[in-house]
Design an enzyme around this catalytic site. Structure first.
Site, PDB file in Angstrom:
ATOM      1  N   LYS A 280       0.840  -1.205   0.000  1.00  9.98           N
ATOM      2  CA  LYS A 280       0.000   0.000   0.000  1.00  9.98           C
ATOM      3  C   LYS A 280       0.876   1.256   0.000  1.00  9.98           C
ATOM      4  CE  LYS A 280      -3.610   2.579   0.052  1.00  9.98           C
ATOM      5  NZ  LYS A 280      -4.593   2.655   1.129  1.00  9.98           N
TER       6      LYS A 280
ATOM      7  N   LYS B  35       0.958  11.932   5.008  1.00 11.77           N
ATOM      8  CA  LYS B  35       1.298  10.928   6.015  1.00 11.77           C
ATOM      9  C   LYS B  35       1.827   9.654   5.371  1.00 11.77           C
ATOM     10  CE  LYS B  35      -1.710   8.145   7.163  1.00 11.77           C
ATOM     11  NZ  LYS B  35      -2.162   6.770   6.784  1.00 11.77           N
TER      12      LYS B  35
END
Length: 294
Positions: free
Chosen positions: A171, A240
């Protein structure tokens, strides 16, 4: 049908929980603010005041939260889910997290006798709402098969990439690639605008050109029109994820100069107050740095 607990009802979690309930799984939900659970409670979901309460009696517990800190809190604090789960319960972490934390999370789950899966989400809020997410999973094969009936309630494609942590690693790889495409798109549009090109034609050319991609096609309209309020993935969360990707490169000894530069662009976007807008708003960083026409 196994009872399912959902921890986190944000843009993605709410849609996933609704589809799980529609698939006739009894569910209990926890969120920091109860207001976000209103639709689910009206549909028949049960409310829990803490992650621990949500997890008690659940056979599958799913977390969809923002970052490492939020994940740690919902699983490991005194009122966290691990404190309410019985041995053998399946824990599923769907957030995009750092390798360091997801490794620790799997270790903590195993020590307590839980079966754990990292299954980050691939797809937009529309995919979550329609139950058509893609899941690229890190788990032991037997654990994934045990969880598959629940995962199928909100996904159209489930791929096991390898043992625990594999899904989380991929991911980060996926999101860092998407972020660099967005950074390039922002610069391309700024350059075309400065050159005085027909921007409607430019948008069509970019969408159909060799340098296009699903990410570019989905965001070029936002960037050209400067429309960022319909948030599918907030800029702060892409920032992030890039931070975690840069950390991953450092841990594995892989030099990531392009990703590091993209991270800096998104970091500037957060500093400029764009963090709660759609991630395509990073294009405004380039626009604001572009010299005015003489």
């Amino acid at each position: 049908m196994p009872r399912v607990a959902f921890l986190g009802l944000g843009i993605m979690g709410a849609g996933m929980a609704i589809n799980t309930l529609k698939a006739r799984h009894p569910i209990t939900v926890y969120n920091r603010t109860r207001a976000k659970a209103k639709e689910l409670l009206e549909m028949g979901a049960q409310w829990a005041d803490t992650p621990r309460e949500a997890a008690e009696g659940a056979e599958v517990v799913i977390s969809v939260v923002a970052d490492d800190a939020a994940s740690r809190a919902v699983w490991l604090e005194a009122d966290g889910a691990f404190a309410g789960m019985k041995p053998g319960t399946i824990a599923i972490e769907c957030a995009t997290l750092s390798l360091e934390w997801i490794t620790e999370w799997h270790t903590e789950a195993e020590m307590r006798g839980f079966r754990a899966i990292d299954a980050p989400l691939f797809g937009s809020k529309q995919a979550a709402a329609t139950g058509t997410l893609n899941l690229y999973v890190g788990a032991e094969e037997a654990v994934l098969e045990a969880a598959r009936p629940v995962l199928q309630a909100f996904s159209q494609n489930i791929v096991r990439l390898g043992p625990p942590t594999s899904g989380s690693v991929y991911k980060l790889i996926n999101n860092m690639m998407g972020a660099t495409q967005l950074a390039a798109l922002g610069e391309a549009v700024a350059l075309a605008e400065k050159a005085g090109l027909n921007m409607e034609a430019v948008a069509l050319a970019i969408s159909g050109g060799a340098a296009s991609s699903p990410m570019v096609r989905s965001k070029v309209g936002n960037v050209v029109k400067r429309e960022y309020d319909d948030v599918h993935f907030a800029l702060r969360w892409m920032h992030k994820d890039l931070h975690y990707a840069v950390q991953l490169g450092q841990q594995l000894g892989v030099h990531l100069p392009t990703i590091t530069t993209a991270w800096q662009v998104f970091e500037e976007g957060v500093a400029q107050g764009l963090g709660d807008l759609d991630c395509s708003a990073q294009a405004e960083v380039v626009r604001r740095q572009t010299a005015p026409s003489s």
